[in-house]
Scaffold this active site. Structure first.
Site, PDB file in Angstrom:
ATOM      1  CD  GLU A 151      -3.136  -0.839   2.147  1.00  0.00           C
ATOM      2  OE1 GLU A 151      -2.886  -0.180   3.172  1.00  0.00           O
ATOM      3  OE2 GLU A 151      -4.247  -1.350   1.926  1.00  0.00           O
ATOM      4  CD  GLU A 307      -4.162  -5.611   2.890  1.00  0.00           C
ATOM      5  OE1 GLU A 307      -4.912  -4.904   3.602  1.00  0.00           O
ATOM      6  OE2 GLU A 307      -2.938  -5.432   2.827  1.00  0.00           O
TER       7      GLU A 307
HETATM    8  C1  GAL Z   1      -4.234  -2.415   5.114  1.00  0.00           C
HETATM    9  C2  GAL Z   1      -2.810  -2.907   5.288  1.00  0.00           C
HETATM   10  C3  GAL Z   1      -2.740  -4.163   6.131  1.00  0.00           C
HETATM   11  C4  GAL Z   1      -3.603  -4.040   7.339  1.00  0.00           C
HETATM   12  C5  GAL Z   1      -5.007  -3.723   6.925  1.00  0.00           C
HETATM   13  C6  GAL Z   1      -5.990  -3.612   8.050  1.00  0.00           C
HETATM   14  O1  GAL Z   1      -4.252  -1.062   4.846  1.00  0.00           O
HETATM   15  O2  GAL Z   1      -2.215  -3.155   4.030  1.00  0.00           O
HETATM   16  O3  GAL Z   1      -1.404  -4.396   6.479  1.00  0.00           O
HETATM   17  O4  GAL Z   1      -3.089  -3.026   8.163  1.00  0.00           O
HETATM   18  O5  GAL Z   1      -5.016  -2.491   6.241  1.00  0.00           O
HETATM   19  O6  GAL Z   1      -7.282  -3.315   7.592  1.00  0.00           O
END
Ligand code: GAL
Ligand code: ZN
Length: 663
Positions: A151, A307
């Site tokens: 990110e 994610e």
């Molecule tokens: C994203 C990040 C992850 C984790 C996640 C939690 O922004 O890439 O490492 O922190 O959020 O929602």
């Protein structure tokens, strides 16, 4: 074609942080991963301080054992380069690598992403780590995909330190060559800002009042490019040492700091982290929109949900859970809109650290949980969707979306700061979503020839090339709808003179001599097709020069004047119609442009089609809390159940159907 050659299926898995657990837990993990239908794990994202505990000393044994274990169990790794969170020693040895805010405050270690994107020490250390990672694992049988950093820009998208200032100057020299050209582009005759030496140029640090907007705009461009340079640095190393393994990084939806049009070409496929608030009814549309963006960034190619949350997150003020069925529905929404993989943050919910209340695929309470059952259920279902892999959607409508225009629009000192790009984009996106008309997002200079209808929710900044592109689109028979406050400035944020919107004045057959932004809460009414609709936020004083009025203001000082006008198939929308009016307008545009919806369906039913290689798959998603009936337009096979379907299909509350058209 699959995203990852080693896995000819829909990808399924998540971030896996085994370093947070003793090794006997790893064995339970891989057993449960198989049970849940997982095939891909993102490992190493936050492992730098464990892999390289002191500068130049690497400890790979644990990661070797982990990758071997994955391989022995038929699982693959999306191996992270681990550069997203530098170890504490980097800050101690090179304090100048820590980022500075606009106000000059230093951001210290103890969290993550505490590095200046321009820092030489960070770049050197990161490059060293990536080389070692690539050297060590490029031939490992578990390696399926490289996950560069994580990110980019999420917490620190800009740094205002002296090294960043120097880097900014180098970037400006490459852009402008001579200082005169920069002075000209930045309009430095204003407020005595003329630069006599490159060394005088600084990042837009805290200042007494309004900063130079052209400087700010270039700063946005520079910051996006500085982060992209980091990605390219890592990519270069991986390509050299580990050729043939796909490379990506995870995007963050409509993330303002990074111009993803410039980035996307450097990724083998796009990956995204959708986190709509489960408690927000608009979250469904938000997720659809960012999925469409991810697909559009690479001209319709499949992409990856890198994610998502299995249930609640931990970082909102109130972290409401996903209700039963919501996670599954969201997953299918992404697949319907082009995702060939669904991954989560993260596999096993952490027991320590700042994210211990973030849900995982495997909750603290273990497998006897609804979250686990839903995760395993989706895994089992996606395994039946091999036929979907590689198929595409071909929308007839494009919404123009441009980061440079976004940056410029939202800089200070405009007629109205209520005008924000994502609001405008959503305002236009919703009526298309509601009638199941598929849309792409497009760059204003991109190839528009495949679309029937192109909409510009707002295109404040327009280049000559973009203006010509839109003219060509209309000349070629396309229908264009341009909304207010478009075509106002060039790429330097200088007004385009000659009456707004100057580059489109002839195309649209009208001129806007004055803007009438609304006072807070001020609304008016317009008459469109004999109906009256409220309008908000902004009105234009429009003078027709050949166009015909489609809607007129019904009250106020602008009463009787045009609010929406058309010049053949070039439309101009000079106010923000409230949703009912937008709906009527979009209905009209869709009809005039001969655009067809995916399928006629009741409200709250989302329908998207993916096609390719003789296959056509219709996704139907019920976002409502009651069962719905949909009249199918042909004969289908339900890929989840194997049943044949035709005629009326009944879909339970929050349920989905994935239907392959029978040959
Ligand atoms: C994203 C990040 C992850 C984790 C996640 C939690 O922004 O890439 O490492 O922190 O959020 O929602
Ligand atoms: Zn810096």
């Amino acid at each position: 074609m699959t995203l990852v050659p080693k896995i000819p299926h829909i990808l399924y898995g998540g971030d896996y942080n085994p370093e947070q657990w003793p090794e006997d837990v790893w064995r339970e993990d891989v057993r449960l991963m198989r049970e849940a239908g997982v095939n891909l794990l993102t490992v190493g994202v936050f492992s730098w301080s464990l892999i390289e505990p002191e500068p130049g000393r690497y400890e790979f044994a644990w990661l070797d054992r982990l990758l071997d274990l994955l391989h022995e169990n038929g699982l693959f790794a999306d191996l992270a380069t681990a550069t997203a969170s530098p170890p504490p020693w980097l800050a101690r040895r090179n304090p100048e690598s820590l980022p500075l805010t606009r106000d000059g405050a230093r951001l210290w270690p103890g969290s993550r992403q505490h590095y200046c994107p321009s820092s030489r020490a960070y770049r050197e250390a990161a490059a060293g780590l990536v080389e070692r990672m690539a050297d060590r694992y490029h031939e490992h049988p578990a390696l399926a995909l490289w996950h560069v950093n994580n990110e980019y820009g999420c917490h620190v998208s800009a740094c205002y330190c002296d090294r960043s200032a120097e880097h900014f100057r180098e970037w400006l020299q490459a852009r402008y060559g001579a200082l005169d050209a920069l002075n000209d582009a930045w309009g430095t005759a204003f407020w005595s800002q003329r630069y006599g030496d490159w060394e005088e140029i600084l990042p837009p640090r805290a200042a007494p009042t309004l900063r130079n907007p052209s400087q700010e705009l270039d700063w946005h461009r520079f910051c996006s490019d500085a982060l992209l340079e980091l990605f390219q640095m890592e990519r270069g190393i991986l390509e050299r040492i580990s050729p043939g393994v796909p490379i990506t990084t995870n995007f963050m939806r409509f993330f303002k700091p990074c111009d993803y049009w410039r980035w996307a070409g450097h990724l083998d496929f796009t990956a995204d982290d959708p986190y709509p608030d489960p408690g927000d009814p608009a979250g469904v549309i938000e997720r659809a929109g960012s999925a469409d963006l991810m697909r559009s960034l690479k001209s319709g190619a499949p992409w990856l949900v890198m994610e998502q949350a299995a249930n609640a997150v931990n970082w909102r003020q109130r972290n409401v859970p996903k209700h039963p069925g919501q996670m599954r529905l969201g997953s299918y929404q992404s697949v319907a809109r082009g995702a060939d993989g669904i991954m989560y943050f993260q596999w096993r919910a952490s027991k320590a650290g700042a994210e211990k209340f973030h849900s995982g695929m495997l909750p603290h309470a273990g497998t006897a949980t609804r979250t686990w059952r839903e995760v395993a259920g989706v895994g089992a279902e996606l395994a039946r969707l091999d036929e979907v892999v590689g198929t595409r959607t071909s929308p007839e409508v494009a919404l123009l979306f441009d980061w440079e225009s976004w940056w410029a629009l939202e800089l200070p000192s405009k007629p109205s700061h209520d005008l924000q790009l994502l609001d405008q984009a959503a305002h236009w996106y919703v009526p298309f979503w509601q009638r199941n008309v598929a849309v792409d997002f497009a760059h204003p200079e991109g190839d528009l020839s495949r679309y029937r209808l192109v909409v510009a929710p707002n295109l404040y900044l327009v280049t000559d090339a973009a203006a010509e592109n839109l003219e060509r689109f209309v000349a070629g028979g396309g229908t264009l709808a341009l909304a207010f406050f478009s075509g106002i400035v060039d790429e330097r944020d200088h007004i385009r003179l000659g009456g707004y919107p100057a580059p489109f004045r002839k195309l649209l057959g009208l001129v806007v001599p004055e803007f009438w932004p609304h006072a807070e809460g001020e609304t008016h009414e317009v008459t469109l097709d004999g109906e009256r609709y409220p309008c908000e936020l902004w009105s234009d004083w429009i003078e027709l020069e050949g166009a015909e009025a489609v809607a007129t203001f019904a009250d106020g000082w602008l009463a009787e004047r045009p609010a929406v006008a058309r010049n053949g198939s070039a439309w101009y929308v000079g106010t923000q119609l409230a949703p009912a009016g937008m709906d009527a307008l979009v209905e009209r545009l869709v009809r005039e442009a001969n655009v067809t919806p995916t399928i006629e369906a009741p409200p709250g039913i989302e329908a998207v089609r993916r096609e390719g290689d003789g296959r056509s798959v219709l996704f139907l998603l019920n976002h409502t809390p009651s069962a719905a009936e949909i009249a199918l337009d042909g004969d289908y096979v339900d890929l989840l159940t194997g049943d044949e379907r035709s005629g009326a299909l009944s879909l339970d509350a929050f349920d989905v159907a994935v239907l392959r058209a029978s040959a």
